[in-house]
Scaffold this motif. Structure first.
Motif, short mmCIF file in Angstrom:
data_model
loop_
_atom_site.label_atom_id
_atom_site.label_comp_id
_atom_site.label_asym_id
_atom_site.label_seq_id
_atom_site.Cartn_x
_atom_site.Cartn_y
_atom_site.Cartn_z
N PHE A 185 52.84 -22.60 86.80
CA PHE A 185 51.50 -22.05 87.25
C PHE A 185 50.99 -22.48 88.66
CE2 PHE A 185 46.91 -21.67 87.21
CZ PHE A 185 46.77 -20.24 86.97
N ALA A 186 51.36 -23.77 88.84
CA ALA A 186 51.02 -24.36 90.47
C ALA A 186 51.82 -23.70 91.33
CB ALA A 186 51.33 -25.82 90.47
N GLN A 187 53.37 -23.44 90.93
CA GLN A 187 54.17 -22.95 91.79
C GLN A 187 53.61 -21.47 92.37
OE1 GLN A 187 56.54 -24.28 93.54
NE2 GLN A 187 57.25 -22.34 94.72
N ALA A 188 53.09 -20.72 91.26
CA ALA A 188 52.88 -19.20 91.39
C ALA A 188 51.43 -19.20 92.24
CB ALA A 188 52.31 -18.59 89.95
N LEU A 189 50.50 -20.12 92.00
CA LEU A 189 49.28 -20.47 93.08
C LEU A 189 49.84 -20.41 94.35
CD1 LEU A 189 46.78 -22.42 90.63
CD2 LEU A 189 46.89 -19.77 91.23
N ALA A 190 50.74 -21.38 94.77
CA ALA A 190 51.08 -21.74 95.91
C ALA A 190 51.62 -20.55 96.58
CB ALA A 190 52.12 -22.91 95.86
N GLN A 191 52.58 -19.69 95.83
CA GLN A 191 53.14 -18.62 96.53
C GLN A 191 52.01 -17.69 96.69
OE1 GLN A 191 55.81 -17.58 93.12
NE2 GLN A 191 57.47 -18.46 93.86
N CYS A 192 51.06 -17.68 96.17
CA CYS A 192 49.89 -16.59 96.35
C CYS A 192 48.96 -17.08 97.79
CB CYS A 192 49.08 -16.53 95.01
SG CYS A 192 49.68 -15.56 93.89
N GLY A 193 49.15 -18.24 98.23
CA GLY A 193 48.70 -18.90 99.36
C GLY A 193 47.68 -20.08 98.92
N HIS A 194 47.34 -20.32 97.82
CA HIS A 194 46.27 -21.19 97.60
C HIS A 194 46.88 -22.83 97.71
CE1 HIS A 194 43.80 -18.51 95.42
NE2 HIS A 194 44.84 -17.89 94.85
N GLN A 195 45.98 -23.52 97.85
CA GLN A 195 46.49 -25.08 98.19
C GLN A 195 46.42 -25.74 96.99
OE1 GLN A 195 44.99 -28.12 101.55
NE2 GLN A 195 43.56 -27.07 100.54
N VAL A 196 47.69 -26.27 96.64
CA VAL A 196 47.77 -26.78 95.18
C VAL A 196 48.32 -28.09 95.19
CG1 VAL A 196 48.76 -26.20 92.89
CG2 VAL A 196 48.22 -24.55 94.31
N MET A 197 47.87 -29.03 94.26
CA MET A 197 48.34 -30.43 94.15
C MET A 197 48.80 -30.62 92.59
SD MET A 197 46.58 -33.93 94.58
CE MET A 197 46.11 -33.60 96.16
N TYR A 198 49.84 -30.51 92.54
CA TYR A 198 50.69 -30.80 90.94
C TYR A 198 51.04 -32.29 91.08
CZ TYR A 198 52.96 -30.27 86.62
OH TYR A 198 53.46 -30.24 85.35
N LEU A 199 50.51 -33.05 90.02
CA LEU A 199 50.82 -34.49 89.92
C LEU A 199 51.49 -34.56 88.43
CD1 LEU A 199 47.33 -35.59 90.94
CD2 LEU A 199 49.52 -35.54 92.58
N THR A 200 52.75 -35.30 88.31
CA THR A 200 53.33 -35.38 87.22
C THR A 200 53.11 -36.83 86.76
OG1 THR A 200 55.40 -36.67 88.37
CG2 THR A 200 55.40 -34.29 88.22
N LEU A 201 53.42 -37.14 85.58
CA LEU A 201 53.15 -38.52 84.93
C LEU A 201 53.47 -39.70 85.95
CD1 LEU A 201 54.58 -38.05 81.53
CD2 LEU A 201 51.98 -38.14 82.31
N ASP A 202 54.64 -39.49 86.93
CA ASP A 202 54.82 -40.41 87.71
C ASP A 202 53.55 -40.81 88.74
OD1 ASP A 202 57.40 -40.49 86.64
OD2 ASP A 202 58.11 -39.19 88.16
N GLU A 203 53.01 -39.72 89.18
CA GLU A 203 51.87 -39.81 90.09
C GLU A 203 50.49 -40.28 89.35
OE1 GLU A 203 54.98 -38.12 91.71
OE2 GLU A 203 53.75 -36.70 90.14
#
Length: 528
Positions: A72-90
């Motif tokens: 979903f994060a990737q899909a939003l970014a492809q549409c031009g939205h600014q997205v921050m996806y944080l994994t457990l590492d972050e």
């Protein structure tokens, strides 16, 4: 250039002012948030340890949510939205969601925080109590359900039974679903009596193979191991569940084309003698729906449109049964949950206190129906509604298992289990722990029901025809023990009059032999 920021200190657009939080079950691409590209907004989607630890989840459930969130994060970014996806590492260094939000807003000097209304009470409480000094905080609707959140109080009353059938009819009328000139299409509201067939031997070859996907989640499995996330169930590097809109729509199309034709007819059936025994004619769309990857309106409209185009092959009973599960039952349990929380989570009307037997985690039991249902659940993070209600649920009810432990098991093991939908189904429907808010009688049954609706009894260690003998089906004596010990609660229930008459017809010697057998089983539950 498409960028999904994977660090908290990422270089965001200098205009960024607003953080919008997207939870793992809020992957709704149709939400009004996304209608316009706004450079002042950053969307944050985060894997959180708090969400992996409040219950022991099935590993496929965790993988499915994390994979769907990343997609979903990737899909939003492809549409031009600014997205921050944080994994457990972050996110590992932050105690909980509020602490993470506080750090992000400070780090980027943001002025606004916005979130969608969570569907779980604990997250709603957590977000509504967030304090971010100097930051304007606003919540909005998730725009997923047909019944607006604000209308729940009009449809439901705390601690009161609301008949699902009447709620369903109101929803049909309100949203004009399967209606014609103000009346139900086909002249009746409910075709349930036509949808209770068991699968016979000559039906097995006709069951279509399930549509499975192959989503690579190997990196997620490595991450779960690295962060010592405890899970249950069978892990596979190729996840079979849909994790994006394209896959969800493919699964919906497959259901319409191959499964809808006999869905209702066999929706209560169970079998262990088919290559497709774990899914049968069910859609398996519940994870995609509950993560909001696909909407209930889209599903309902697609199914009805397909039926309208193929009425010569697909009967109304099939489509009505499916629509009732989504428009009726799914919306109903959400209302029951929200109108009765938080008290609902502690209800134990039958004072059930026994611990959950160990084979709920291993499937190592001689009861064929229980073994098959639990093993399937561990293997696929899935069981259909009758397996949940009338096998593991019924057994837990008869055995008097503590509803807290039953809740935790159901919430953890099933890929579609989010508390708003799990708890009314479990604590209410299967365990009658809510005292009748959901059901007007307990869903208790002997082995006869299982023998009628499945082929589990044919090769079982236990004999479904026996009650008191050494190899008698445990469901039989446990059923009558349940009936006897709760006579004060249910003896005058008009829906159980015949049951108590049958019990009273038995001579005292037979009654005592059944009770003795059941008590011996209850003292030895872990070894059945």
């Amino acid at each position: 250039m498409i960028t999904v920021f994977n660090t908290i200190s990422a270089s965001l657009s200098p205009q960024t002012q607003t953080l919008r939080l997207i939870l793992g079950d809020q992957l709704n691409a149709s939400h009004s948030w996304f209608k316009q590209i706004d450079p002042t907004v950053v969307y944050v989607i985060a894997e959180l340890k708090q969400e992996t630890g409040y219950v022991n989840h099935h590993v496929q459930k965790v993988c499915a949510f994390f994979a769907a969130m990343a997609q979903f994060a990737q899909a939003l970014a492809q549409c031009g939205h600014q997205v921050m996806y944080l994994t457990l590492d972050e996110t590992q260094h932050y105690a909980d969601l509020p602490q993470l939000l506080e750090y992000i807003t400070k780090e980027h000097k943001l002025t606004h925080f916005q979130y969608q209304q969570p569907d779980e009470y604990r997250l709603s409480q957590q977000l509504s109590s967030v304090v971010l000094p100097g930051i304007a905080i606003n919540g909005t609707d998730s725009e997923h359900f047909l019944l607006p959140f604000s209308d729940i109080q009009r449809e439901f009353t705390p601690k009161k039974h609301v008949k699902m059938e009447f709620f369903y009819r109101r929803m049909r009328k309100r949203f004009n679903v399967l209606m014609q000139d103000g009346e139900p299409f086909g002249g009746q509201w409910n075709f349930d009596q036509q949808n209770r067939a068991s699968i016979k031997k000559n039906d097995l070859a006709d069951i279509p193979s399930p549509l499975l996907f192959a989503n690579d989640v190997s990196d997620i499995l490595v991450r779960l191991k690295r962060h010592n996330i405890n899970t249950i169930g069978k892990a596979e590097s190729q996840l079979l569940w849909p994790v994006n809109r394209l896959q969800s729509r493919k699964l919906l199309d497959y259901f319409c084309q191959h499964l809808l034709i006999r869905f209702g007819h066999f929706q209560d059936a169970m079998t262990e003698n088919s290559r497709s025994d774990w899914s049968l004619y069910h859609s398996r769309l519940s994870f995609a729906l509950n993560a909001k990857i696909i909407s209930p309106s889209e599903v309902i409209n697609k199914v009805i449109a397909h039926w309208q185009a193929h009425q010569d092959d697909i009967s109304l009973a099939q489509v009505e049964g499916f629509v009732r599960q989504i428009l009726g039952w799914r919306e109903y349990v959400r209302g029951i949950y929200w109108i009765n929380m938080p008290d609902y989570a502690t209800q134990n009307a039958l004072q059930a206190q026994r611990p959950l037997p160990g084979y709920f985690w291993t499937a190592n039991t001689k009861m064929s129906c229980m073994h098959h249902t639990i093993k399937q659940s561990l293997d696929f993070a899935y069981a259909h509604h009758i397996q949940r209600l009338m096998v593991t649920g019924c057994f837990s009810l008869l055995a008097g298992i503590n509803p807290d432990e039953v809740d935790q098991w159901y919430l953890g093991i099933y890929i579609d289990a989010i508390e708003w939908v799990e708890m009314p189904n479990t604590r209410g429907m299967t365990q009658f722990a809510d005292g009748g808010i959901v059901a007007t009688k307990p869903y208790a049954a002997s082995g006869n029901y299982l023998n009628k609706m499945s082929d589990h009894c044919k090769n079982c260690h236990y004999n479904v025809k026996l009650k008191t003998e050494e190899n008698a089906c445990p469901f039989n004596s446990l059923y009558w023990h349940f009936i006897q010990r709760h006579q004060a609660q249910f003896g005058r229930n008009p829906r159980m009059t015949m049951v108590y008459k049958n019990w009273q017809k038995m001579d005292t010697g037979t009654q005592q032999a059944i009770i003795n057998k059941a008590e011996a089983l209850l003292a030895n539950l872990d070894n059945l």
